[in-house]
Motif scaffolding. Structure first.
Motif, mmCIF file in Angstrom:
data_model
loop_
_atom_site.group_PDB
_atom_site.id
_atom_site.type_symbol
_atom_site.label_atom_id
_atom_site.label_comp_id
_atom_site.label_asym_id
_atom_site.label_seq_id
_atom_site.Cartn_x
_atom_site.Cartn_y
_atom_site.Cartn_z
ATOM 1 N N ARG A 93 -4.862 -4.999 -1.561
ATOM 2 C CA ARG A 93 -3.593 -4.422 -1.152
ATOM 3 C C ARG A 93 -2.430 -4.691 -2.086
ATOM 4 N N GLY B 102 0.805 -1.218 0.000
ATOM 5 C CA GLY B 102 0.000 0.000 0.000
ATOM 6 C C GLY B 102 0.834 1.262 0.000
ATOM 7 N N SER B 103 0.293 2.298 -0.619
ATOM 8 C CA SER B 103 0.993 3.588 -0.609
ATOM 9 C C SER B 103 0.852 4.289 0.732
ATOM 10 N N LYS B 104 -0.172 3.909 1.494
ATOM 11 C CA LYS B 104 -0.283 4.509 2.823
ATOM 12 C C LYS B 104 0.958 4.114 3.618
ATOM 13 N N TYR C 172 -3.468 14.505 1.735
ATOM 14 C CA TYR C 172 -3.679 13.219 2.399
ATOM 15 C C TYR C 172 -3.060 13.275 3.814
ATOM 16 N N ASP D 146 3.265 11.558 -4.884
ATOM 17 C CA ASP D 146 2.221 10.551 -4.704
ATOM 18 C C ASP D 146 1.254 10.638 -5.889
ATOM 19 N N SER E 262 -0.286 3.211 -6.584
ATOM 20 C CA SER E 262 -1.082 2.203 -5.892
ATOM 21 C C SER E 262 -2.103 1.585 -6.841
ATOM 22 N N ASN F 66 -5.627 14.405 -3.383
ATOM 23 C CA ASN F 66 -6.702 14.055 -2.469
ATOM 24 C C ASN F 66 -6.496 14.985 -1.285
ATOM 25 N N SER G 89 -4.835 0.557 -5.593
ATOM 26 C CA SER G 89 -6.090 0.716 -4.830
ATOM 27 C C SER G 89 -7.187 1.398 -5.635
ATOM 28 N N LYS G 90 -6.923 2.620 -6.072
ATOM 29 C CA LYS G 90 -7.960 3.392 -6.756
ATOM 30 C C LYS G 90 -7.930 3.136 -8.254
ATOM 31 N N TYR H 177 -3.656 8.568 -7.889
ATOM 32 C CA TYR H 177 -4.844 8.759 -8.755
ATOM 33 C C TYR H 177 -4.464 9.018 -10.212
HETATM 34 N N1 PLP Z 1 -2.135 8.322 -1.405
HETATM 35 C C1 PLP Z 1 -3.254 9.026 -1.517
HETATM 36 C C2 PLP Z 1 -3.198 10.407 -2.029
HETATM 37 C C3 PLP Z 1 -4.478 8.461 -1.137
HETATM 38 O O1 PLP Z 1 -5.594 9.188 -1.241
HETATM 39 C C4 PLP Z 1 -4.515 7.155 -0.644
HETATM 40 C C5 PLP Z 1 -5.772 6.519 -0.203
HETATM 41 O O2 PLP Z 1 -6.802 7.087 -0.087
HETATM 42 C C6 PLP Z 1 -3.321 6.465 -0.543
HETATM 43 C C7 PLP Z 1 -2.151 7.066 -0.939
HETATM 44 C C8 PLP Z 1 -3.297 5.070 0.056
HETATM 45 O O3 PLP Z 1 -3.304 4.111 -0.886
HETATM 46 P P1 PLP Z 1 -3.177 2.571 -0.485
HETATM 47 O O4 PLP Z 1 -4.553 2.009 -0.480
HETATM 48 O O5 PLP Z 1 -2.286 2.020 -1.563
HETATM 49 O O6 PLP Z 1 -2.528 2.453 0.858
#
Ligand code: PLP
Length: 412
Positions: free
Chosen positions: A256, A107-109, A131, A214, A245, A186, A247-248, A217
């Protein structure tokens, strides 16, 4: 006596989305029949497309047979995925990225937080609003002083984004060492145009600074002058780390998978000013503290790069972007000033009158049964703004917009 990391005690409030969830839960408990529509948390809602699921299933079946079973994989990720990323995400845009410069993660988080492990004390600039993980992880690791009355943490440089620049952060006059940029952003849903990103790369080169870019998106970008990768800018490979990521992009929020790009030429400096390759440092960190993303997940991620997989993903993104358009146009019709929603699934709205972000949150939930996210939770410059997401179903999105359009806004 076991001591805690007292930096955690500096964090002013619970994580934004936990607070949104808590208030929503309380509301639903008090009003169990309320037809609540959630346009708050940025979580995908559409199922994984067929080719991705097929690859996922096949890989799970491989784990069931002795001949194809896989144990620990390479911590940095399997070559099949790193090569597909290098070719499709970068090579196709004329950017040369070696698969060894790509680190697969869960995950990028995690990546945007963990990256701080390999850096020392630095002057850190963060685009505001953005974020919340960027600020909070810096607080946790001890890169800030306490929170101040103005909503900022001592020691960080906030890059206030303003409506006049479509919420893109300008290059600061002062020197900083690390810079967080996010495009498309975001929460504002707006993106950094090519010319401005060129200024940032120049600034980083002039200041021996590093940009954390980052691009979670990236796949939502529709306008031509918005770079998809910072490495599209000449010279960026010497000054930038990019986070991406699935994810989106492909609905992997629950599955993940993500990746971080650290070019071989990218250098930081030790106390004596000697250059150190950040790819080596991150490799050391990653292989010590992380044991790789599961094989089936990486196979599913790789399926996103097949022609059919890419087509299916684009279909899902088009669905979310249609929702974004409905929200944006509906809000404008209702008299709101709004931004974003063109290159991203987020629509950023000025709250009516003098309502604060949280007052507007309570009002939207109390009167319209709609959950959004208060802009102030993304940084002090987000106060007086509110974020809607396009991740709900088309039907629910239309219903929410209908409620907003029909509401008598003069009554508040
Ligand atoms: N970076 C940004 C700008 C995000 O908005 C989000 C999730 O909302 C993430 C990273 C996290 O992504 P991941 O689900 O890969 O942890």
């Amino acid at each position: 006596m076991a001591r805690v990391n007292s930096n955690y005690l500096k964090l002013v409030s619970r994580y934004l989305f936990s607070e949104v969830a808590k208030r929503t839960k309380e509301f639903v408990e008090k009003n169990p029949k309320a037809p609540v529509i959630k346009l708050g948390i940025g979580d995908t809602t559409q199922p994984l497309p067929p080719s991705i699921i097929k690859a996922f299933h096949e890989a799970v079946d491989e784990m069931a047979k002795k001949e194809t079973y896989k144990g620990y994989g390479p911590e940095q990720g399997y070559d099949f995925l790193r090569e597909a990323i290098a070719k499709n995400d970068f090579g196709s845009r004329g950017v040369q990225i070696d698969p060894n410069e790509i680190f697969i993660s869960d995950g990028s988080k995690c990546d945007t937080g963990n990256i701080l492990d390999i850096f020392g004390q630095n002057k850190i600039a963060i685009n505001d609003p953005s974020y919340p993980v960027y600020v909070d992880t810096n607080v946790m690791i001890g890169n800030t002083g306490p929170a101040m009355k103005n909503g900022q943490y001592e020691g960080l440089v906030y890059l206030p984004c303003k409506p006049e620049t479509d919420w893109a952060p300008s290059v600061p006059k002062e020197h900083v060492d690390l810079i967080y940029l996010v495009s498309p952003n975001n929460p504002t849903g707006t993106a950094i145009p090519q010319k401005l990103l060129e200024q940032w790369v120049k600034y980083a080169r002039d200041n021996k600074a590093i940009i954390f870019f980052d691009a979670a998106y990236e796949r939502y970008i529709r306008e031509p002058d918005i770079p998809h990768s910072i490495y599209e800018i000449k010279g960026a490979k010497d000054v930038a780390i990019e986070f991406r990521s699935f994810s989106k992009t492909a609905g992997f929020t629950g599955v993940r998978c993500a990746f971080t790009v650290i070019p071989k030429d990218l250098k930081g400096y030790d106390e004596k000013g000697t250059a150190v390759a950040l790819n080596d440092l991150w490799n050391r960190r990653h292989t010590t503290k992380f044991n790789g993303v599961s094989y089936p997940v990486q196979k599913a991620a790789a399926a996103c790069y097949t022609p059919q997989g890419a087509k299916e993903i684009d279909g899902v993104i088009a669905y979310y972007l249609d929702n974004a358009k409905i929200i944006r146009e509906g809000l404008k019709k209702a008299g709101f000033t709004c931004y974003g929603g063109v290159n991203s699934p987020y629509i950023w709205v000025k709250t009516p009158g003098k309502l604060t972000s949280w007052e507007f949150f309570d009002m939207m939930l109390g009167k319209l049964d709609i959950v959004g996210t208060p802009g102030s939770g993304f940084g002090p410059s987000g106060e007086g703004y509110f974020r809607f997401t396009a991740f709900n179903s088309l039907e629910k999105t239309k219903e929410a917009v209908d409620r907003i359009v029909k509401f008598n806004w003069k009554s508040i």
